[in-house]
Every structure is written in C-alpha cells, then in structure tokens.
Motif scaffolding. Structure first.
Motif, PDB file in Angstrom:
ATOM      1  N   SER A   1      42.455  43.161  42.762  1.00  0.00           N
ATOM      2  CA  SER A   1      42.267  41.710  42.886  1.00  0.00           C
ATOM      3  C   SER A   1      40.791  41.355  42.780  1.00  0.00           C
ATOM      4  O   SER A   1      40.433  40.319  42.218  1.00  0.00           O
ATOM      5  N   ALA A   2      39.921  42.214  43.285  1.00  0.00           N
ATOM      6  CA  ALA A   2      38.478  41.965  43.160  1.00  0.00           C
ATOM      7  C   ALA A   2      38.066  41.902  41.700  1.00  0.00           C
ATOM      8  O   ALA A   2      37.326  41.005  41.268  1.00  0.00           O
ATOM      9  N   ARG A   3      38.548  42.851  40.919  1.00  0.00           N
ATOM     10  CA  ARG A   3      38.204  42.855  39.494  1.00  0.00           C
ATOM     11  C   ARG A   3      38.749  41.611  38.794  1.00  0.00           C
ATOM     12  O   ARG A   3      38.093  41.035  37.921  1.00  0.00           O
ATOM     13  N   ALA A   4      39.942  41.179  39.189  1.00  0.00           N
ATOM     14  CA  ALA A   4      40.522  39.991  38.566  1.00  0.00           C
ATOM     15  C   ALA A   4      39.660  38.759  38.828  1.00  0.00           C
ATOM     16  O   ALA A   4      39.429  37.943  37.921  1.00  0.00           O
ATOM     17  N   PHE A   5      39.162  38.620  40.060  1.00  0.00           N
ATOM     18  CA  PHE A   5      38.326  37.461  40.382  1.00  0.00           C
ATOM     19  C   PHE A   5      36.993  37.515  39.631  1.00  0.00           C
ATOM     20  O   PHE A   5      36.504  36.488  39.150  1.00  0.00           O
ATOM     21  N   VAL A   6      36.413  38.688  39.516  1.00  0.00           N
ATOM     22  CA  VAL A   6      35.153  38.820  38.785  1.00  0.00           C
ATOM     23  C   VAL A   6      35.364  38.520  37.307  1.00  0.00           C
ATOM     24  O   VAL A   6      34.552  37.829  36.672  1.00  0.00           O
ATOM     25  N   GLU A   7      36.461  39.010  36.751  1.00  0.00           N
ATOM     26  CA  GLU A   7      36.749  38.738  35.345  1.00  0.00           C
ATOM     27  C   GLU A   7      36.967  37.248  35.083  1.00  0.00           C
ATOM     28  O   GLU A   7      36.727  36.760  33.976  1.00  0.00           O
ATOM     29  N   ALA A   8      37.380  36.516  36.124  1.00  0.00           N
ATOM     30  CA  ALA A   8      37.555  35.066  35.988  1.00  0.00           C
ATOM     31  C   ALA A   8      36.227  34.322  36.083  1.00  0.00           C
ATOM     32  O   ALA A   8      36.187  33.104  35.865  1.00  0.00           O
ATOM     33  N   GLY A   9      35.138  35.034  36.429  1.00  0.00           N
ATOM     34  CA  GLY A   9      33.826  34.421  36.393  1.00  0.00           C
ATOM     35  C   GLY A   9      33.172  34.126  37.734  1.00  0.00           C
ATOM     36  O   GLY A   9      32.101  33.511  37.762  1.00  0.00           O
ATOM     37  N   TYR A  10      33.765  34.557  38.833  1.00  0.00           N
ATOM     38  CA  TYR A  10      33.161  34.275  40.141  1.00  0.00           C
ATOM     39  C   TYR A  10      31.953  35.180  40.369  1.00  0.00           C
ATOM     40  O   TYR A  10      32.010  36.382  40.089  1.00  0.00           O
ATOM     41  N   PRO A  11      30.855  34.623  40.910  1.00  0.00           N
ATOM     42  CA  PRO A  11      29.621  35.395  41.029  1.00  0.00           C
ATOM     43  C   PRO A  11      29.525  36.260  42.270  1.00  0.00           C
ATOM     44  O   PRO A  11      28.592  37.055  42.407  1.00  0.00           O
ATOM     45  N   ALA A  12      30.460  36.100  43.200  1.00  0.00           N
ATOM     46  CA  ALA A  12      30.455  36.879  44.439  1.00  0.00           C
ATOM     47  C   ALA A  12      31.841  36.777  45.062  1.00  0.00           C
ATOM     48  O   ALA A  12      32.636  35.902  44.709  1.00  0.00           O
ATOM     49  N   LEU A  13      32.109  37.663  46.040  1.00  0.00           N
ATOM     50  CA  LEU A  13      33.411  37.722  46.679  1.00  0.00           C
ATOM     51  C   LEU A  13      33.243  37.824  48.189  1.00  0.00           C
ATOM     52  O   LEU A  13      32.217  38.297  48.684  1.00  0.00           O
ATOM     53  N   ALA A  14      34.287  37.400  48.914  1.00  0.00           N
ATOM     54  CA  ALA A  14      34.267  37.483  50.377  1.00  0.00           C
ATOM     55  C   ALA A  14      35.625  37.982  50.853  1.00  0.00           C
ATOM     56  O   ALA A  14      36.620  37.264  50.760  1.00  0.00           O
ATOM     57  N   THR A  15      35.679  39.212  51.331  1.00  0.00           N
ATOM     58  CA  THR A  15      36.960  39.791  51.705  1.00  0.00           C
ATOM     59  C   THR A  15      37.537  39.097  52.938  1.00  0.00           C
ATOM     60  O   THR A  15      36.808  38.764  53.864  1.00  0.00           O
ATOM     61  N   PRO A  16      38.852  38.884  52.983  1.00  0.00           N
ATOM     62  CA  PRO A  16      39.507  38.337  54.169  1.00  0.00           C
ATOM     63  C   PRO A  16      40.116  39.469  54.997  1.00  0.00           C
ATOM     64  O   PRO A  16      40.866  40.304  54.477  1.00  0.00           O
ATOM     65  N   SER A  17      39.827  39.502  56.285  1.00  0.00           N
ATOM     66  CA  SER A  17      40.382  40.587  57.105  1.00  0.00           C
ATOM     67  C   SER A  17      41.903  40.535  57.137  1.00  0.00           C
ATOM     68  O   SER A  17      42.573  41.575  57.113  1.00  0.00           O
ATOM     69  N   ALA A  18      42.478  39.333  57.180  1.00  0.00           N
ATOM     70  CA  ALA A  18      43.936  39.220  57.228  1.00  0.00           C
ATOM     71  C   ALA A  18      44.573  39.671  55.923  1.00  0.00           C
ATOM     72  O   ALA A  18      45.639  40.297  55.918  1.00  0.00           O
ATOM     73  N   GLY A  19      43.946  39.352  54.799  1.00  0.00           N
ATOM     74  CA  GLY A  19      44.473  39.771  53.509  1.00  0.00           C
ATOM     75  C   GLY A  19      44.422  41.283  53.352  1.00  0.00           C
ATOM     76  O   GLY A  19      45.378  41.903  52.849  1.00  0.00           O
ATOM     77  N   ILE A  20      43.332  41.894  53.775  1.00  0.00           N
ATOM     78  CA  ILE A  20      43.236  43.351  53.720  1.00  0.00           C
ATOM     79  C   ILE A  20      44.250  43.973  54.677  1.00  0.00           C
ATOM     80  O   ILE A  20      44.918  44.966  54.340  1.00  0.00           O
ATOM     81  N   ALA A  21      44.386  43.392  55.871  1.00  0.00           N
ATOM     82  CA  ALA A  21      45.371  43.913  56.822  1.00  0.00           C
ATOM     83  C   ALA A  21      46.762  43.945  56.189  1.00  0.00           C
ATOM     84  O   ALA A  21      47.479  44.947  56.278  1.00  0.00           O
ATOM     85  N   ALA A  22      47.148  42.848  55.546  1.00  0.00           N
ATOM     86  CA  ALA A  22      48.472  42.781  54.918  1.00  0.00           C
ATOM     87  C   ALA A  22      48.622  43.839  53.835  1.00  0.00           C
ATOM     88  O   ALA A  22      49.679  44.478  53.708  1.00  0.00           O
ATOM     89  N   SER A  23      47.561  44.042  53.054  1.00  0.00           N
ATOM     90  CA  SER A  23      47.647  45.018  51.962  1.00  0.00           C
ATOM     91  C   SER A  23      47.771  46.435  52.488  1.00  0.00           C
ATOM     92  O   SER A  23      48.296  47.314  51.794  1.00  0.00           O
ATOM     93  N   LEU A  24      47.313  46.664  53.720  1.00  0.00           N
ATOM     94  CA  LEU A  24      47.372  47.997  54.323  1.00  0.00           C
ATOM     95  C   LEU A  24      48.569  48.172  55.259  1.00  0.00           C
ATOM     96  O   LEU A  24      48.757  49.235  55.844  1.00  0.00           O
TER      97      LEU A  24
END
Length: 238
Positions: free
Chosen positions: A29-52
């Motif tokens: 998902s990080a790569r997808a956001f960068v490929e869409a042109g975003y200059p930086a990212l901010a991880t969400p703890s809840a989103g990572i928790a769900a993915s794990l």
C-alpha cells in the motif's frame, strides 16, 4: 529521506493547501500511494494492527516497529510512524527504535489505552525528553485526545496543544475535533495543525478551508481497501 525533508513539507504552506498524508498499512500500500504522487506517508497504528491481525492498541511493539521498517524500506519518501503512546519505552529507546526503523517522524498520543487522558504537564515534560533525545532527527506530531476520550472542551485542547508545542512538538493533532470547533483551534494554536479526514475529496477540501496544515486518515484507507476486497471476494464467489 530525513526529518528536515519531512519538516519542510509542513512549512510555508498556502492557506487551503494542506499536506495530505495517506496511511499505508504495509509495503504494497505504501508503494501504491507513492506511485500516485504523494510526497510523504504517515502510518496508522490501527491500520497496521489490522493488517497484522491485532485489535487497535494491541500490537506488540516489536511487530509495530518491524512493520514500520518494512514500509520505510519499500519507498523513497519520508515516512512518519504512529507509535501510539510510545509503548512505555524510555525516550532514548523510543527514539532509537524509530530511527532504526527508518521513520523520520512519529505520532505520540496523550491518552492511556484510548480511555484516559494523561496529565498534560507530565506529558509535555515527556515530549520534551523525546525531543531532547531526537534533536532535529524526528518530526514529532503530538496527538491531543480531548475530543476522543476527554471532555471535548476546545479550551482544554488548545491548552494541551500549546504545552506540547512549547515542549518541542513540531505539529499538534487534535484528533476527532468536530468541524464547528476547528476555527477556534486554528485561532488558538500557532504552528502546524494536523486534522483527521475521511477519504472523500470534498471532506479533504473542507478541512483545507478550515485551516488544516496537514490531513491524515487514521485507518480509514485500510478499511476502504478491506471493504473493496470483501466486495471482490463476494463477486467471485457469486
């Protein structure tokens, strides 16, 4: 990427032109956001928790830092990490683990287990210790949980935000602040203001109009992807 690069993205922004930071929950998902042109990212703890496979707030620290490291390693833009309340780590260890993971910034919240607000003076002192350990190497986004678990009093939110900024926070984040109080917060808080948005273009535009310096989404982008996956699975089965 460095904290200076990330910090510069928050500075001298024109009114109505906030920094929009998507929240990746894994490397793909990080790569997808960068490929869409975003200059930086901010991880969400809840989103990572769900993915794990964890509930929000239950991710073991080692797994959270490892997930952040995978995300930071996968992209060539600055990554800020939501590390909740710091997992009880001493400031030196917290800063060291963030930097080792490749993060250039962090979210630090002022509530305990999403239920009780911390004493603001104590929390400000702790933030000052984190800043002293980090120097300029981390962008600190101080979350203000007044509207999440506190009284919802805008004056309390402003007072906390001012304390945290004075302690060295680069940005303050009154999460879940209702739209009607945002002008009061913007008037009372100097410096960058992080607001949480929903993933609709109109909602982002409204927060921009109200004075957001930056906009994040918590776990909502992960939720959106999960719903889309569920819909795809249902179509395939049908």
């Amino acid at each position: 990427m460095t904290a200076a690069t990330f910090r510069a993205l928050h500075q001298n922004r024109a009114n109505g032109d906030p920094l929009v930071l998507p929240g990746p929950w894994d490397a793909a998902s990080a790569r997808a956001f960068v490929e869409a042109g975003y200059p930086a990212l901010a991880t969400p703890s809840a989103g990572i928790a769900a993915s794990l496979g964890y509930e929000d707030g239950s991710t073991p620290p080692d797994e959270m830092f490892a997930a952040v490291a995978r995300i930071a390693r996968a992209v060539a833009v600055p990554v800020s990490a939501d590390v909740e309340g710091g997992y009880g780590l001493p400031p030196r260890e917290l800063v060291g683990r963030l930097l080792d993971a490749g993060a250039v910034g962090c979210n630090l919240e002022d509530s305990v287990e999403h239920s009780t607000l911390k004493d603001p003076q104590w929390h400000a002192q702790w933030l000052a210790e984190v800043r002293a350990e980090a120097g300029d190497d981390l962008f600190i986004n101080a979350r203000v949980d007044t509207f999440l678990v506190g009284t919802g009093d805008p004056d309390d939110a402003v007072a906390r935000a001012r304390l945290y900024a004075a302690a060295g926070a680069d940005c303050v984040y009154p999460i879940m602040a209702p739209a009607e109080v945002i002008p009061l917060l913007r008037a009372g808080i100097e410096g960058p203001l992080n607001l949480v948005g929903t993933p609709e273009k109109e909602a982002v535009a409204e927060l921009a109009r109200l004075g957001a310096t930056r906009i994040t989404f918590g776990p909502q982008l992960q939720w959106h992807a999960q719903r889309a996956t569920a819909e795809l699975a249902a179509r395939l089965r049908g």
